[in-house]
Scaffold this motif. Structure first.
Motif, PDB file in Angstrom:
ATOM      1  N   GLU A  11     -23.188  59.141  24.309  1.00  0.00           N
ATOM      2  CA  GLU A  11     -24.413  58.843  23.536  1.00  0.00           C
ATOM      3  C   GLU A  11     -24.112  57.846  22.411  1.00  0.00           C
ATOM      4  O   GLU A  11     -24.860  56.886  22.191  1.00  0.00           O
ATOM      5  CB  GLU A  11     -24.930  60.165  22.947  1.00  0.00           C
ATOM      6  N   LEU A  15     -25.663  54.087  21.973  1.00  0.00           N
ATOM      7  CA  LEU A  15     -26.429  53.698  20.781  1.00  0.00           C
ATOM      8  C   LEU A  15     -25.846  52.432  20.166  1.00  0.00           C
ATOM      9  O   LEU A  15     -26.575  51.557  19.690  1.00  0.00           O
ATOM     10  CB  LEU A  15     -26.437  54.838  19.755  1.00  0.00           C
ATOM     11  N   TRP A  18     -27.085  49.574  22.137  1.00  0.00           N
ATOM     12  CA  TRP A  18     -28.508  49.321  21.833  1.00  0.00           C
ATOM     13  C   TRP A  18     -28.664  48.589  20.504  1.00  0.00           C
ATOM     14  O   TRP A  18     -29.527  47.723  20.341  1.00  0.00           O
ATOM     15  CB  TRP A  18     -29.310  50.633  21.827  1.00  0.00           C
ATOM     16  N   ALA A  22     -30.294  44.958  19.846  1.00  0.00           N
ATOM     17  CA  ALA A  22     -31.346  44.659  18.852  1.00  0.00           C
ATOM     18  C   ALA A  22     -31.038  43.342  18.133  1.00  0.00           C
ATOM     19  O   ALA A  22     -31.936  42.531  17.885  1.00  0.00           O
ATOM     20  CB  ALA A  22     -31.461  45.805  17.842  1.00  0.00           C
ATOM     21  N   ILE A  25     -31.817  40.562  20.502  1.00  0.00           N
ATOM     22  CA  ILE A  25     -33.264  40.322  20.626  1.00  0.00           C
ATOM     23  C   ILE A  25     -33.699  39.315  19.554  1.00  0.00           C
ATOM     24  O   ILE A  25     -34.462  38.387  19.810  1.00  0.00           O
ATOM     25  CB  ILE A  25     -34.055  41.645  20.483  1.00  0.00           C
ATOM     26  N   LEU A  26     -33.166  39.488  18.347  1.00  0.00           N
ATOM     27  CA  LEU A  26     -33.526  38.568  17.265  1.00  0.00           C
ATOM     28  C   LEU A  26     -32.920  37.191  17.496  1.00  0.00           C
ATOM     29  O   LEU A  26     -33.512  36.163  17.169  1.00  0.00           O
ATOM     30  CB  LEU A  26     -33.069  39.132  15.924  1.00  0.00           C
ATOM     31  N   GLY A 182     -23.475  48.168  31.903  1.00  0.00           N
ATOM     32  CA  GLY A 182     -24.769  48.089  32.592  1.00  0.00           C
ATOM     33  C   GLY A 182     -25.901  47.763  31.631  1.00  0.00           C
ATOM     34  O   GLY A 182     -26.813  47.000  31.960  1.00  0.00           O
ATOM     35  N   LEU A 183     -25.856  48.339  30.419  1.00  0.00           N
ATOM     36  CA  LEU A 183     -26.890  48.049  29.413  1.00  0.00           C
ATOM     37  C   LEU A 183     -26.879  46.559  29.070  1.00  0.00           C
ATOM     38  O   LEU A 183     -27.924  45.909  29.009  1.00  0.00           O
ATOM     39  CB  LEU A 183     -26.634  48.868  28.139  1.00  0.00           C
ATOM     40  N   SER A 186     -28.210  44.431  32.033  1.00  0.00           N
ATOM     41  CA  SER A 186     -29.671  44.520  32.170  1.00  0.00           C
ATOM     42  C   SER A 186     -30.358  43.703  31.084  1.00  0.00           C
ATOM     43  O   SER A 186     -31.391  43.070  31.337  1.00  0.00           O
ATOM     44  CB  SER A 186     -30.133  45.977  32.069  1.00  0.00           C
ATOM     45  N   ILE A 190     -33.227  40.793  31.222  1.00  0.00           N
ATOM     46  CA  ILE A 190     -34.504  40.770  30.488  1.00  0.00           C
ATOM     47  C   ILE A 190     -34.710  39.401  29.829  1.00  0.00           C
ATOM     48  O   ILE A 190     -35.792  38.815  29.895  1.00  0.00           O
ATOM     49  CB  ILE A 190     -34.539  41.880  29.408  1.00  0.00           C
TER      50      ILE A 190
ATOM     51  N   ALA B  51     -35.956  48.076  31.106  1.00  0.00           N
ATOM     52  CA  ALA B  51     -35.517  48.959  30.021  1.00  0.00           C
ATOM     53  C   ALA B  51     -35.652  50.435  30.405  1.00  0.00           C
ATOM     54  O   ALA B  51     -34.743  51.236  30.186  1.00  0.00           O
ATOM     55  CB  ALA B  51     -36.309  48.663  28.746  1.00  0.00           C
ATOM     56  N   MET B  55     -32.112  50.510  32.337  1.00  0.00           N
ATOM     57  CA  MET B  55     -31.340  50.827  31.122  1.00  0.00           C
ATOM     58  C   MET B  55     -31.536  52.288  30.739  1.00  0.00           C
ATOM     59  O   MET B  55     -31.101  52.718  29.673  1.00  0.00           O
ATOM     60  CB  MET B  55     -31.754  49.882  29.988  1.00  0.00           C
ATOM     61  N   LEU B  57     -33.910  54.263  29.717  1.00  0.00           N
ATOM     62  CA  LEU B  57     -34.590  54.786  28.532  1.00  0.00           C
ATOM     63  C   LEU B  57     -35.388  56.042  28.864  1.00  0.00           C
ATOM     64  O   LEU B  57     -35.735  56.806  27.972  1.00  0.00           O
ATOM     65  CB  LEU B  57     -35.542  53.724  27.950  1.00  0.00           C
ATOM     66  N   MET B  63     -33.165  59.124  20.241  1.00  0.00           N
ATOM     67  CA  MET B  63     -32.491  58.130  19.392  1.00  0.00           C
ATOM     68  C   MET B  63     -32.421  56.786  20.108  1.00  0.00           C
ATOM     69  O   MET B  63     -32.547  55.728  19.503  1.00  0.00           O
ATOM     70  CB  MET B  63     -31.065  58.602  19.049  1.00  0.00           C
ATOM     71  N   LYS B  64     -32.197  56.832  21.429  1.00  0.00           N
ATOM     72  CA  LYS B  64     -32.133  55.587  22.217  1.00  0.00           C
ATOM     73  C   LYS B  64     -33.458  54.836  22.121  1.00  0.00           C
ATOM     74  O   LYS B  64     -33.495  53.628  21.938  1.00  0.00           O
ATOM     75  CB  LYS B  64     -31.809  55.893  23.689  1.00  0.00           C
ATOM     76  N   PHE B  67     -33.756  53.156  18.713  1.00  0.00           N
ATOM     77  CA  PHE B  67     -32.966  51.931  18.575  1.00  0.00           C
ATOM     78  C   PHE B  67     -33.626  50.784  19.350  1.00  0.00           C
ATOM     79  O   PHE B  67     -33.687  49.653  18.870  1.00  0.00           O
ATOM     80  CB  PHE B  67     -31.534  52.154  19.088  1.00  0.00           C
ATOM     81  N   ALA B  68     -34.099  51.086  20.555  1.00  0.00           N
ATOM     82  CA  ALA B  68     -34.740  50.049  21.376  1.00  0.00           C
ATOM     83  C   ALA B  68     -36.031  49.574  20.706  1.00  0.00           C
ATOM     84  O   ALA B  68     -36.308  48.375  20.630  1.00  0.00           O
ATOM     85  CB  ALA B  68     -35.029  50.588  22.769  1.00  0.00           C
ATOM     86  N   GLY B  71     -35.480  47.174  17.738  1.00  0.00           N
ATOM     87  CA  GLY B  71     -35.252  45.786  18.141  1.00  0.00           C
ATOM     88  C   GLY B  71     -36.557  45.068  18.404  1.00  0.00           C
ATOM     89  O   GLY B  71     -36.778  43.938  17.954  1.00  0.00           O
ATOM     90  N   PHE B  72     -37.462  45.745  19.105  1.00  0.00           N
ATOM     91  CA  PHE B  72     -38.759  45.166  19.434  1.00  0.00           C
ATOM     92  C   PHE B  72     -39.598  44.972  18.168  1.00  0.00           C
ATOM     93  O   PHE B  72     -40.278  43.954  17.987  1.00  0.00           O
ATOM     94  CB  PHE B  72     -39.482  46.070  20.433  1.00  0.00           C
ATOM     95  N   TRP B  74     -38.541  44.506  15.060  1.00  0.00           N
ATOM     96  CA  TRP B  74     -38.041  43.368  14.282  1.00  0.00           C
ATOM     97  C   TRP B  74     -38.497  42.043  14.898  1.00  0.00           C
ATOM     98  O   TRP B  74     -38.794  41.083  14.197  1.00  0.00           O
ATOM     99  CB  TRP B  74     -36.510  43.395  14.199  1.00  0.00           C
ATOM    100  N   LEU B  75     -38.550  42.021  16.223  1.00  0.00           N
ATOM    101  CA  LEU B  75     -39.020  40.809  16.906  1.00  0.00           C
ATOM    102  C   LEU B  75     -40.484  40.534  16.550  1.00  0.00           C
ATOM    103  O   LEU B  75     -40.881  39.389  16.311  1.00  0.00           O
ATOM    104  CB  LEU B  75     -38.859  40.970  18.426  1.00  0.00           C
TER     105      LEU B  75
END
Lengths: 205, 112
Positions: A11, A15, A18, A22, A25-26, A182-183, A186, A190, B51, B55, B57, B63-64, B67-68, B71-72, B74-75
């Motif tokens: 876990e 995290l 992830w 994030a 993504i930015l 894998g994360l 993927s 995206i 996702a 991924m 989800l 918690m996952k 976090f995901a 990110g979205f 903030w975008l």
């Protein structure tokens, strides 16, 4: 002992990935924001410039990348079921598909060059203001180039995972690095889904 | 691997390919203006499928999701707040973009 259980370790690692995603993504989001601003301003020129992109390679590459996402996630499932030779094979297929993507991308760059759509290198797009048209193609090369760098890193990591799987590092009890890889894989898929939408189906109808 | 697990990934992959087909096909169609927004909308659906299915989800801790979603979120801040600047940068004509820069003779600049 650092973690109470293997589940907790898994876990935590996921995290962490992830969180990294994030920030990614930015990173790509900022680039897409630039695209959005300039496309809103120079809509007709962007459409004209985008219609010169090679849509058949873009579409084929999307199929290749999305198929590699499938083989990656199947590899993780195979490791969980202790099917180690199958896991290794699926990881090699995943890396090979990534490599095919890069080869097709390279060929596409060559076609772009031959079509005079590389900014500053004899650039010319008929029927568009050359400045805004170059902005589109700068975005194209910048975004797809950065995506290719991410994919290259992904291929290297998947190959390391294939080597470690063959060495016997992973099994039903422990396959956490495969999940994290894998994360990442993927996520690269995206990013490509959005790049495809912003580049290829534009300005053709 | 359990059979259901194989199945959900294959179904997810097929869904991605169908959406890709629609996106590429829409490039050549006149759909009354929606073809402008269709590819990005389809990419958004593809992102959700990747996702949630690939991924994972759909499983694991909330918690996952957090976090995901961060990110979205903030975008959205990045694109949303920046857009407010670009849309309103020059005057309040109600039209977007910085090509609406007022001409030298524009009364808005105080030259009459």
């Amino acid at each position: 002992m650092q973690y109470a259980t293997l589940e907790q370790q898994s876990e935590t690692a996921q995290l962490g990935m992830w969180l990294f995603i994030a920030t990614e993504i930015l990173f790509f989001g900022g680039m897409m924001l630039g695209y959005l601003v300039f496309r809103t301003h120079f809509t007709a020129d962007f459409d004209r410039a985008a219609s010169r992109s090679v849509i058949w390679i873009g579409t084929l590459n999307t199929v290749v990348l999305q198929t590699s996402t499938l083989t990656m996630v199947l590899a993780i499932g195979a490791a969980r079921r202790d099917l180690i030779p199958l896991t290794t094979r699926l990881l090699y297929i995943t890396a090979a598909l990534g490599f095919v993507f890069l080869c097709l991308k390279g060929y596409e760059y060559y076609l772009d060059y031959a079509d005079h759509t590389v900014p500053t290198l004899g650039f010319h797009v008929e029927g568009a203001s050359q400045g805004p048209a170059q902005l589109f193609w700068l975005f194209y090369f910048y975004a797809t180039g950065l995506h290719a760098v991410h994919l290259t890193i992904g291929i290297a990591v998947v190959l390391v995972m294939a080597y470690r799987t063959r060495r016997g590092d992973f099994g039903p009890r422990y396959y956490n690095p495969l999940e994290v890889t894998g994360l990442y894989w993927s996520f690269v898929d995206i990013v490509w889904a959005f790049l495809f939408a912003l580049i290829y189906p534009i300005g053709r109808s | 691997m359990k059979r259901e697990a194989w199945l959900i990934y294959v179904v997810g992959w097929l869904a991605l390919l169908v959406l890709l087909g629609i996106s590429a096909g829409s490039a050549y169609l006149h759909l009354g203006g929606i073809e402008e927004y269709l590819p990005v909308s389809l990419a958004l659906i593809q992102a959700v499928i990747i996702a949630v299915v690939f991924m994972k989800l759909r499983t694991g801790s909330s918690m996952k999701w957090l976090f995901a979603a961060a990110g979205f979120y903030w975008l959205l801040i990045l694109i949303g707040l920046s857009s407010t600047d670009y849309v309103t940068r020059f005057g309040y004509s109600g039209r977007a973009g910085f090509d609406r820069m007022p001409a030298a003779s524009d009364p808005a600049l105080g030259q009459h």
